[in-house]
Design a protein around this motif. Structure first.
Motif, PDB file in Angstrom:
ATOM      1  N   ARG A  95     -14.421  -6.133  -0.499  1.00 12.79           N
ATOM      2  CA  ARG A  95     -13.621  -6.051   0.649  1.00 12.79           C
ATOM      3  C   ARG A  95     -14.338  -6.238   2.077  1.00 12.79           C
ATOM      4  O   ARG A  95     -15.350  -6.014   2.269  1.00 12.79           O
ATOM      5  CB  ARG A  95     -12.622  -4.952   0.564  1.00 12.79           C
ATOM      6  CG  ARG A  95     -12.048  -4.641  -0.551  1.00 12.79           C
ATOM      7  CD  ARG A  95     -10.681  -5.621  -0.673  1.00 12.79           C
ATOM      8  NE  ARG A  95      -9.961  -5.507  -2.112  1.00 12.79           N
ATOM      9  CZ  ARG A  95      -8.813  -5.904  -2.042  1.00 12.79           C
ATOM     10  NH1 ARG A  95      -8.479  -6.991  -1.223  1.00 12.79           N
ATOM     11  NH2 ARG A  95      -8.269  -6.008  -3.420  1.00 12.79           N
ATOM     12  N   PRO A 152     -13.959  -8.916  -9.031  1.00  4.98           N
ATOM     13  CA  PRO A 152     -14.795  -7.698  -9.346  1.00  4.98           C
ATOM     14  C   PRO A 152     -14.453  -7.474 -10.779  1.00  4.98           C
ATOM     15  O   PRO A 152     -15.588  -6.750 -11.457  1.00  4.98           O
ATOM     16  CB  PRO A 152     -13.934  -6.638  -8.636  1.00  4.98           C
ATOM     17  CG  PRO A 152     -13.403  -7.506  -7.469  1.00  4.98           C
ATOM     18  CD  PRO A 152     -12.873  -8.592  -7.969  1.00  4.98           C
ATOM     19  N   ARG A 153     -13.358  -7.865 -11.423  1.00  4.31           N
ATOM     20  CA  ARG A 153     -13.220  -7.446 -12.994  1.00  4.31           C
ATOM     21  C   ARG A 153     -14.078  -8.342 -13.693  1.00  4.31           C
ATOM     22  O   ARG A 153     -14.757  -7.956 -14.782  1.00  4.31           O
ATOM     23  CB  ARG A 153     -11.941  -7.984 -13.295  1.00  4.31           C
ATOM     24  CG  ARG A 153     -11.533  -7.548 -14.655  1.00  4.31           C
ATOM     25  CD  ARG A 153     -10.027  -7.840 -15.101  1.00  4.31           C
ATOM     26  NE  ARG A 153      -9.593  -9.013 -14.629  1.00  4.31           N
ATOM     27  CZ  ARG A 153      -8.488  -9.596 -14.585  1.00  4.31           C
ATOM     28  NH1 ARG A 153      -7.363  -8.702 -15.001  1.00  4.31           N
ATOM     29  NH2 ARG A 153      -7.874 -10.777 -14.482  1.00  4.31           N
ATOM     30  N   PRO A 169     -18.875  -0.211  -6.663  1.00  2.00           N
ATOM     31  CA  PRO A 169     -18.434   0.736  -5.758  1.00  2.00           C
ATOM     32  C   PRO A 169     -17.051   0.609  -5.310  1.00  2.00           C
ATOM     33  O   PRO A 169     -16.659  -0.535  -5.314  1.00  2.00           O
ATOM     34  CB  PRO A 169     -19.433   0.633  -4.743  1.00  2.00           C
ATOM     35  CG  PRO A 169     -20.512  -0.172  -5.356  1.00  2.00           C
ATOM     36  CD  PRO A 169     -20.031  -0.885  -6.419  1.00  2.00           C
ATOM     37  N   GLU A 170     -16.388   1.596  -4.694  1.00  5.55           N
ATOM     38  CA  GLU A 170     -15.110   1.520  -4.062  1.00  5.55           C
ATOM     39  C   GLU A 170     -15.044   0.511  -2.909  1.00  5.55           C
ATOM     40  O   GLU A 170     -15.921   0.964  -2.274  1.00  5.55           O
ATOM     41  CB  GLU A 170     -14.763   2.983  -3.814  1.00  5.55           C
ATOM     42  CG  GLU A 170     -13.088   3.034  -3.318  1.00  5.55           C
ATOM     43  CD  GLU A 170     -12.688   4.311  -3.148  1.00  5.55           C
ATOM     44  OE1 GLU A 170     -11.576   4.533  -2.453  1.00  5.55           O
ATOM     45  OE2 GLU A 170     -13.403   5.444  -3.071  1.00  5.55           O
ATOM     46  N   GLY A 171     -14.015  -0.438  -2.962  1.00  7.69           N
ATOM     47  CA  GLY A 171     -13.829  -1.186  -1.693  1.00  7.69           C
ATOM     48  C   GLY A 171     -14.856  -2.317  -2.163  1.00  7.69           C
ATOM     49  O   GLY A 171     -15.112  -2.950  -0.903  1.00  7.69           O
ATOM     50  N   PHE A 172     -15.508  -2.701  -3.117  1.00  5.32           N
ATOM     51  CA  PHE A 172     -16.451  -3.612  -3.299  1.00  5.32           C
ATOM     52  C   PHE A 172     -15.695  -4.969  -3.268  1.00  5.32           C
ATOM     53  O   PHE A 172     -14.529  -5.137  -3.515  1.00  5.32           O
ATOM     54  CB  PHE A 172     -16.942  -3.607  -4.729  1.00  5.32           C
ATOM     55  CG  PHE A 172     -17.953  -4.698  -4.964  1.00  5.32           C
ATOM     56  CD1 PHE A 172     -19.405  -4.263  -4.580  1.00  5.32           C
ATOM     57  CD2 PHE A 172     -17.617  -5.597  -5.795  1.00  5.32           C
ATOM     58  CE1 PHE A 172     -20.251  -5.640  -4.942  1.00  5.32           C
ATOM     59  CE2 PHE A 172     -18.629  -6.706  -6.167  1.00  5.32           C
ATOM     60  CZ  PHE A 172     -19.812  -6.724  -5.802  1.00  5.32           C
ATOM     61  N   TYR A 199     -16.521  -3.371   3.360  1.00 10.91           N
ATOM     62  CA  TYR A 199     -17.678  -3.328   2.727  1.00 10.91           C
ATOM     63  C   TYR A 199     -18.612  -4.334   2.859  1.00 10.91           C
ATOM     64  O   TYR A 199     -19.994  -4.087   3.014  1.00 10.91           O
ATOM     65  CB  TYR A 199     -17.289  -3.133   1.205  1.00 10.91           C
ATOM     66  CG  TYR A 199     -18.434  -2.900   0.139  1.00 10.91           C
ATOM     67  CD1 TYR A 199     -18.696  -1.719  -0.091  1.00 10.91           C
ATOM     68  CD2 TYR A 199     -19.239  -4.144  -0.361  1.00 10.91           C
ATOM     69  CE1 TYR A 199     -19.698  -1.533  -1.109  1.00 10.91           C
ATOM     70  CE2 TYR A 199     -20.355  -3.693  -1.090  1.00 10.91           C
ATOM     71  CZ  TYR A 199     -20.665  -2.496  -1.660  1.00 10.91           C
ATOM     72  OH  TYR A 199     -21.785  -2.264  -2.397  1.00 10.91           O
ATOM     73  N   GLU A 256     -17.582  -6.653 -13.200  1.00 14.40           N
ATOM     74  CA  GLU A 256     -17.746  -5.486 -14.087  1.00 14.40           C
ATOM     75  C   GLU A 256     -17.702  -5.695 -15.635  1.00 14.40           C
ATOM     76  O   GLU A 256     -18.549  -5.172 -16.314  1.00 14.40           O
ATOM     77  CB  GLU A 256     -16.310  -4.742 -13.791  1.00 14.40           C
ATOM     78  CG  GLU A 256     -16.512  -4.033 -12.390  1.00 14.40           C
ATOM     79  CD  GLU A 256     -15.259  -3.088 -12.325  1.00 14.40           C
ATOM     80  OE1 GLU A 256     -15.319  -2.175 -11.627  1.00 14.40           O
ATOM     81  OE2 GLU A 256     -14.489  -3.264 -13.137  1.00 14.40           O
ATOM     82  N   LYS A 274     -19.649   0.097 -13.463  1.00 17.09           N
ATOM     83  CA  LYS A 274     -18.429   0.312 -12.590  1.00 17.09           C
ATOM     84  C   LYS A 274     -18.787  -0.218 -11.146  1.00 17.09           C
ATOM     85  O   LYS A 274     -19.923   0.414 -10.621  1.00 17.09           O
ATOM     86  CB  LYS A 274     -17.799   1.722 -12.649  1.00 17.09           C
ATOM     87  CG  LYS A 274     -16.677   1.997 -11.757  1.00 17.09           C
ATOM     88  CD  LYS A 274     -15.396   1.243 -12.447  1.00 17.09           C
ATOM     89  CE  LYS A 274     -14.100   1.900 -11.519  1.00 17.09           C
ATOM     90  NZ  LYS A 274     -12.874   1.207 -12.077  1.00 17.09           N
ATOM     91  N   GLU A 296       0.793  -1.194  -0.153  1.00 20.54           N
ATOM     92  CA  GLU A 296      -0.027  -0.029   0.047  1.00 20.54           C
ATOM     93  C   GLU A 296       0.729   1.318   0.026  1.00 20.54           C
ATOM     94  O   GLU A 296       0.787   2.130  -0.883  1.00 20.54           O
ATOM     95  CB  GLU A 296      -0.978   0.045   1.093  1.00 20.54           C
ATOM     96  CG  GLU A 296      -2.095  -1.013   1.081  1.00 20.54           C
ATOM     97  CD  GLU A 296      -3.097  -1.144   2.074  1.00 20.54           C
ATOM     98  OE1 GLU A 296      -2.671  -0.183   3.185  1.00 20.54           O
ATOM     99  OE2 GLU A 296      -4.221  -1.226   2.069  1.00 20.54           O
TER     100      GLU A 296
END
Length: 307
Positions: free
Chosen positions: A249, A232-233, A244-247, A252, A236, A242, A31
């Protein structure tokens, strides 16, 4: 004869030569990019001290940190056919198994053990992602079923640490058959009234989340872990939207009710011990407190009776 060259040989190479540095001496935080000394990282259970990022951890290391004093007894896994389909792609499946065994020191992706946490006897099952992505094959499925049976026979709760990319495609339908088999073994454990706690680590995906990994009495996730069926890919590309952010995880999923809590690896042992004692209706360990010392009472003059 030149006595300098024959008797006092210079050791320039030993002084200025290149020294061999041990591998993995420093580990880079994915990170922040910070470099962390490997020994410090190991002492912190492979959690980056500054960012709290949870690195992947080997099955044996996880058991060492989980059980009291790092002591545990491994449970031998049942023997299963190695290559039922005689599968081969770029390599023979048997060759891939040999490489994974040499890399991890395990017979397959599952390691079962029994020991105590805060004095409470438990059975622990760990998936090692380093063994072919923690994929679920016949041997891994049989090992999980065996762990449920051992826990039921010994009347102990079972804690499972899931880390997997899904079913092992080199075994085809035999791999997918492990989903209902493990579910049936899990139901027998619950019928015996024994707790089953699942710890979802990074990553837990595929057929594992479609079976035993999402059927626990309590679901605990490590921070930042990727948890879901498809990645996630893939989602999608399928829905053409698209995400959501952090989907998918841990944080979330907890906000949306998919997991019960997100717990750091440093607090995992104490949290699981507390949960098991609640589920087993055992009294919690009371903290010892020093008795309160009251100040001495001064003697009062004896009252005389009035005439």
């Amino acid at each position: 004869m030149n006595w300098i060259t024959n008797f006092v040989r210079p050791k320039i190479n030993s002084m200025f030569g290149r020294r061999e540095m041990p591998e993995n001496l420093w580990v880079k935080d994915p990170e922040s990019g910070e470099m962390v000394f490997h020994k410090d990282l190991e002492e912190n259970q492979f959690v980056i001290p500054a960012s709290g990022y949870h690195m992947k951890i080997a099955a044996k290391e996880r058991l060492k940190f989980f059980f009291d004093e790092g002591k545990y007894e491994t449970i031998e896994n049942p023997k299963m056919p190695l290559d039922p389909l005689k599968f081969r792609d770029e390599k023979r499946y048997t060759d891939r198994l040999k490489e994974a065994k040499a890399k991890t020191g395990l017979e397959d992706a599952i390691l079962n053990a029994t020991g105590t946490i805060e004095g409470l006897p438990v059975v622990a099952t760990v998936q090692d992602f380093a063994f072919m992505g923690g994929s679920l094959g016949m041997a891994a499925g049989e090992a999980i079923v065996h762990a449920f049976e051992v826990a039921r026979q010994r009347k102990r709760p079972l804690v499972l640490f899931a880390a997997s990319g899904g079913a092992r495609m080199q075994e085809g339908i035999f791999s997918l058959m492990q989903l209902p088999r493990t579910t049936v073994a899990l139901d027998r454990l619950k019928e015996a009234g024994l707790p089953y706690i699942v710890v979802l680590t990074n990553p837990t995906t595929g057929g594992v989340t479609a079976s035993y990994a999402m059927l626990g009495d309590v679901h605990i996730a490590e921070p930042g872990a990727l948890i879901g069926f498809a990645g996630p890919r893939v989602i999608e590309q399928t829905i053409r939207e698209k995400l959501p952010e952090g989907f998918q995880r841990s944080e979330y999923l907890m906000q949306h009710g998919m997991v019960d809590m997100v717990v750091s690896r440093l607090e995992m042992k104490a949290t699981i011990a507390r949960l098991l004692k609640l589920l087993l209706k055992q009294p919690a360990v009371e903290e010892e407190t020093e008795p309160e010392i009251l100040p001495p009472v001064e003697a009062q003059p004896e009252a005389r009776p009035q005439a």
